[in-house]
Design an enzyme around this catalytic site. Structure first.
Site, PDB file in Angstrom:
ATOM      1  N   ASN A  11      43.323  34.741  48.359  1.00 21.95           N
ATOM      2  CA  ASN A  11      43.190  33.733  47.312  1.00 21.95           C
ATOM      3  C   ASN A  11      44.576  33.525  46.725  1.00 21.95           C
ATOM      4  O   ASN A  11      45.066  34.358  45.975  1.00 21.95           O
ATOM      5  CB  ASN A  11      42.208  34.257  46.242  1.00 21.95           C
ATOM      6  CG  ASN A  11      42.125  33.355  45.024  1.00 21.95           C
ATOM      7  OD1 ASN A  11      42.644  32.234  45.031  1.00 21.95           O
ATOM      8  ND2 ASN A  11      41.475  33.843  43.969  1.00 21.95           N
ATOM      9  N   TRP A  12      45.189  32.409  47.108  1.00 22.29           N
ATOM     10  CA  TRP A  12      46.585  32.199  46.703  1.00 22.29           C
ATOM     11  C   TRP A  12      46.718  31.684  45.278  1.00 22.29           C
ATOM     12  O   TRP A  12      47.819  31.535  44.759  1.00 22.29           O
ATOM     13  CB  TRP A  12      47.287  31.283  47.706  1.00 22.29           C
ATOM     14  CG  TRP A  12      47.490  31.957  49.041  1.00 22.29           C
ATOM     15  CD1 TRP A  12      47.174  33.253  49.339  1.00 22.29           C
ATOM     16  CD2 TRP A  12      48.036  31.398  50.240  1.00 22.29           C
ATOM     17  NE1 TRP A  12      47.502  33.534  50.649  1.00 22.29           N
ATOM     18  CE2 TRP A  12      48.026  32.412  51.226  1.00 22.29           C
ATOM     19  CE3 TRP A  12      48.528  30.140  50.580  1.00 22.29           C
ATOM     20  CZ2 TRP A  12      48.492  32.198  52.518  1.00 22.29           C
ATOM     21  CZ3 TRP A  12      49.001  29.929  51.865  1.00 22.29           C
ATOM     22  CH2 TRP A  12      48.987  30.945  52.826  1.00 22.29           C
ATOM     23  N   LYS A  13      45.596  31.333  44.666  1.00 17.49           N
ATOM     24  CA  LYS A  13      45.594  30.831  43.277  1.00 17.49           C
ATOM     25  C   LYS A  13      46.599  29.683  43.155  1.00 17.49           C
ATOM     26  O   LYS A  13      46.812  28.958  44.120  1.00 17.49           O
ATOM     27  CB  LYS A  13      45.859  31.981  42.301  1.00 17.49           C
ATOM     28  CG  LYS A  13      44.913  33.162  42.558  1.00 17.49           C
ATOM     29  CD  LYS A  13      44.896  34.190  41.481  1.00 17.49           C
ATOM     30  CE  LYS A  13      43.918  35.298  41.870  1.00 17.49           C
ATOM     31  NZ  LYS A  13      43.757  36.311  40.827  1.00 17.49           N
ATOM     32  N   HIS A 102      34.946  32.197  40.857  1.00 10.87           N
ATOM     33  CA  HIS A 102      35.966  33.206  40.565  1.00 10.87           C
ATOM     34  C   HIS A 102      36.040  33.408  39.049  1.00 10.87           C
ATOM     35  O   HIS A 102      35.842  32.463  38.284  1.00 10.87           O
ATOM     36  CB  HIS A 102      37.320  32.746  41.117  1.00 10.87           C
ATOM     37  CG  HIS A 102      38.370  33.809  41.021  1.00 10.87           C
ATOM     38  ND1 HIS A 102      39.041  34.076  39.855  1.00 10.87           N
ATOM     39  CD2 HIS A 102      38.836  34.689  41.940  1.00 10.87           C
ATOM     40  CE1 HIS A 102      39.881  35.090  40.063  1.00 10.87           C
ATOM     41  NE2 HIS A 102      39.775  35.476  41.317  1.00 10.87           N
ATOM     42  N   GLU A 104      38.402  33.579  37.096  1.00 11.40           N
ATOM     43  CA  GLU A 104      39.342  32.678  36.404  1.00 11.40           C
ATOM     44  C   GLU A 104      38.717  31.300  36.181  1.00 11.40           C
ATOM     45  O   GLU A 104      39.026  30.623  35.200  1.00 11.40           O
ATOM     46  CB  GLU A 104      40.664  32.602  37.187  1.00 11.40           C
ATOM     47  CG  GLU A 104      41.467  33.892  37.025  1.00 11.40           C
ATOM     48  CD  GLU A 104      42.373  34.247  38.193  1.00 11.40           C
ATOM     49  OE1 GLU A 104      42.674  33.374  39.024  1.00 11.40           O
ATOM     50  OE2 GLU A 104      42.782  35.429  38.271  1.00 11.40           O
ATOM     51  N   GLU A 172      34.208  41.385  42.268  1.00 10.13           N
ATOM     52  CA  GLU A 172      35.538  41.508  41.691  1.00 10.13           C
ATOM     53  C   GLU A 172      35.410  41.892  40.218  1.00 10.13           C
ATOM     54  O   GLU A 172      35.169  41.018  39.364  1.00 10.13           O
ATOM     55  CB  GLU A 172      36.283  40.171  41.772  1.00 10.13           C
ATOM     56  CG  GLU A 172      36.512  39.679  43.179  1.00 10.13           C
ATOM     57  CD  GLU A 172      37.698  38.716  43.246  1.00 10.13           C
ATOM     58  OE1 GLU A 172      38.655  39.020  43.951  1.00 10.13           O
ATOM     59  OE2 GLU A 172      37.665  37.686  42.565  1.00 10.13           O
ATOM     60  N   GLY A 178      44.428  41.558  39.233  1.00  8.09           N
ATOM     61  CA  GLY A 178      45.829  41.407  38.844  1.00  8.09           C
ATOM     62  C   GLY A 178      46.356  42.492  37.910  1.00  8.09           C
ATOM     63  O   GLY A 178      47.416  42.337  37.310  1.00  8.09           O
ATOM     64  N   SER A 218      43.078  43.874  42.775  1.00 10.84           N
ATOM     65  CA  SER A 218      44.198  44.800  43.008  1.00 10.84           C
ATOM     66  C   SER A 218      44.145  45.520  44.356  1.00 10.84           C
ATOM     67  O   SER A 218      44.554  46.677  44.459  1.00 10.84           O
ATOM     68  CB  SER A 218      44.311  45.808  41.856  1.00 10.84           C
ATOM     69  OG  SER A 218      44.608  45.131  40.645  1.00 10.84           O
ATOM     70  N   GLY A 239      44.297  38.726  46.019  1.00 12.21           N
ATOM     71  CA  GLY A 239      45.118  37.756  45.300  1.00 12.21           C
ATOM     72  C   GLY A 239      46.589  37.984  45.597  1.00 12.21           C
ATOM     73  O   GLY A 239      47.085  37.620  46.657  1.00 12.21           O
ATOM     74  N   GLY A 240      47.276  38.643  44.664  1.00 14.28           N
ATOM     75  CA  GLY A 240      48.727  38.817  44.740  1.00 14.28           C
ATOM     76  C   GLY A 240      49.251  39.266  46.095  1.00 14.28           C
ATOM     77  O   GLY A 240      50.207  38.682  46.640  1.00 14.28           O
TER      78      GLY A 240
HETATM   79  P1  PGA Z   1      44.409  40.430  42.830  1.00 21.14           P
HETATM   80  O1  PGA Z   1      43.414  39.175  42.689  1.00 21.14           O
HETATM   81  O2  PGA Z   1      44.321  40.919  44.246  1.00 21.14           O
HETATM   82  O3  PGA Z   1      45.779  39.840  42.525  1.00 21.14           O
HETATM   83  O4  PGA Z   1      43.988  41.445  41.844  1.00 21.14           O
HETATM   84  C1  PGA Z   1      42.158  39.197  43.321  1.00 21.14           C
HETATM   85  C2  PGA Z   1      41.433  37.902  43.018  1.00 21.14           C
HETATM   86  O5  PGA Z   1      41.564  37.373  41.917  1.00 21.14           O
HETATM   87  O6  PGA Z   1      40.692  37.373  43.885  1.00 21.14           O
END
Ligand code: PGA
Length: 256
Positions: A11-13, A102, A104, A172, A178, A218, A239-240
């Protein structure tokens, strides 16, 4: 050997540029192509760039087998909805999957379980597959509401047209996204097996055993193989660490 083929999703956001997307997708496609056409491919791999880069990502991925997806879609198929992007548009430019619900989106855009369900129904109807995200906040964890929250999110977000082929659930914990913090393995397994029990109640045990349930929050190369070896963890939503080719590839190979 895992019961279900691991699914590794990035997930590149809201990150990157046209150039960085091209180089990331290019590099991942080059590595993934070794599994091309191979029904015994050791894992599926998906990347979800921001909307403007999906078409190019699809073109660059070519026939490597690397899957391209989106991070959200509209709740309506077309019409006067300024700024929205419909599932059919996503499909048109090469997306195969869409991440929905998600945390967010739930937090920043007020998305509810009912909205996630309607989006998922429309997306599946339009030929996309969906990753439905669920997870408790830190306050909910501290007040021991994790299982109640997961129960309502799963039962209220899954549409009637969901199957184990077109739907993946991603657990999640919001407090792990994050932050560099992750639950201990037994806590991850407890939630994942709980989700599978909920699926067995909704459908039946055979179908529940076919659904893939991802862990997200994470995930990085140093914890991936531990997390991915947990019994009911069928992959990761990253994510990251999915923005770095080597890290993302290391995570994926940690599932083998
Ligand atoms: P993260 O994000 O790996 O940076 O914690 C995961 C996500 O939001 O899908």
């Amino acid at each position: 050997m895992k019961k279900r083929r691991p699914f590794i999703a990035g997930n590149w956001k809201m990150n990157g540029s046209k150039d960085s997307t091209a180089s990331l997708v290019g590099a991942l496609s080059l590595r993934f192509i070794q599994f091309k056409g191979d029904e015994s491919r050791p894992f599926d791999m998906l990347v979800c760039p921001p909307f403007p880069y999906i078409a190019e990502a699809h073109e660059i991925s070519g026939d490597s087998g690397l899957l391209i997806g989106a991070q959200d879609c509209s709740i309506t198929p077309n019409g006067p909805h300024t700024g929205d992007v419909s599932p059919s548009m996503l499909k048109d430019v090469g997306a195969k999957w869409v991440i929905l619900g998600h945390s967010e989106r739930r937090t920043n855009h007020g998305e509810t379980n009912a909205m996630v369900k309607d989006k998922a129904a429309l997306a599946i109807d339009g030929g996309l597959s969906v990753i439905i995200c669920v997870g408790e906040t830190e306050a909910q964890k501290d007040s021991e509401q994790t299982f109640a929250v997961i129960k309502s999110q799963v039962s209220e977000s899954l549409p009637a047209n969901s199957t184990s082929k077109n739907t993946i659930i991603a657990y999640e914990p919001v407090w792990a996204i994050g932050t560099g913090r992750t639950p201990i393995s037994s806590d991850i397994q407890a939630v994942h097996s709980f989700i599978r029990e909920l699926l067995a109640d909704l459908y039946d045990e055979t179908k529940a055993n076919e659904y893939r349930i991802l862990y997200g929050g994470s995930v990085k190369p140093s914890n991936a193989s531990t997390i991915l070896s947990i019994e009911d963890v069928d992959g990761a939503l990253v994510g990251g660490a999915s923005l770095k080719v080597d890290d993302f590839w290391d995570i994926a190979t940690g599932s083998i």
